[in-house]
Design a protein around this motif. Structure first.
Motif, PDB file in Angstrom:
ATOM      1  N   ARG A  21      50.536  94.484  48.768  1.00  0.00           N
ATOM      2  CA  ARG A  21      50.318  95.408  47.136  1.00  0.00           C
ATOM      3  C   ARG A  21      49.579  95.968  46.461  1.00  0.00           C
ATOM      4  O   ARG A  21      48.363  95.234  46.374  1.00  0.00           O
ATOM      5  N   SER A  23      46.999  97.280  42.250  1.00  0.00           N
ATOM      6  CA  SER A  23      47.440  97.195  41.697  1.00  0.00           C
ATOM      7  C   SER A  23      46.134  97.898  40.671  1.00  0.00           C
ATOM      8  O   SER A  23      45.529  97.854  40.936  1.00  0.00           O
ATOM      9  N   ASP A  52      53.051  99.330  48.912  1.00  0.00           N
ATOM     10  CA  ASP A  52      53.395  99.278  47.377  1.00  0.00           C
ATOM     11  C   ASP A  52      52.573  99.923  46.211  1.00  0.00           C
ATOM     12  O   ASP A  52      51.408  98.798  46.180  1.00  0.00           O
ATOM     13  N   GLU A  55      52.373  99.344  41.126  1.00  0.00           N
ATOM     14  CA  GLU A  55      51.622  99.232  40.141  1.00  0.00           C
ATOM     15  C   GLU A  55      50.273  99.655  39.614  1.00  0.00           C
ATOM     16  O   GLU A  55      49.654  99.111  39.329  1.00  0.00           O
ATOM     17  N   VAL A 109      60.917  98.633  47.235  1.00  0.00           N
ATOM     18  CA  VAL A 109      60.346  98.057  47.953  1.00  0.00           C
ATOM     19  C   VAL A 109      61.941  97.839  49.582  1.00  0.00           C
ATOM     20  O   VAL A 109      61.052  98.069  49.947  1.00  0.00           O
TER      21      VAL A 109
END
Length: 121
Positions: A21, A23, A52, A55, A109
């Motif tokens: 993830r 961001s 991912d 963000e 996701v």
């Protein structure tokens, strides 16, 4: 999640699949931590990898290059790879550079995990 100037990156496991993830801003000044995180994940020999970017609020050319490199590395290793992106700030640069057609992009996701699971069976 590791924090860097304007960026946070970390990995969790979603049903046995590493989920990296990110961001913040993904550009020349912040790409190294993401590349290092992906390197660490690929070195474990996972059955698949999901990145991912939901963000991420800015995607620069260095970030696009990072995505292409990750896709190529996954292909060389025979590891299914997917990218999650649902923001214009990420999708638009990928569309303009025509990289969107070279990446396995998914809006959620769950969609990405399902896609890589299908490819790894």
């Amino acid at each position: 999640m590791t924090e860097h100037t304007g960026l946070a990156v970390g990995t969790e496991v979603n049903g046995g699949i590493p989920l990296v993830r990110v961001s913040g801003s993904l550009d020349a000044g912040s790409g190294d931590p993401v590349a290092a995180e992906l390197d660490a994940v690929f070195e474990t020999g996972p059955e698949s990898v999901v990145l991912d970017l939901c963000e991420v609020d800015f995607l620069g050319s260095a970030g696009i290059a990072l995505l292409i490199n990750a896709r190529h590395r996954a292909a060389r290793l025979g590891i299914p790879f997917a990218v999650v992106a649902d923001r214009r700030a990420v999708l638009r640069p990928l569309q303009i550079s025509q990289v969107d057609s070279a990446l396995p992009l998914h809006p959620t996701v769950a969609d990405a995990v399902a896609a890589v699971r299908l490819l790894s069976t």
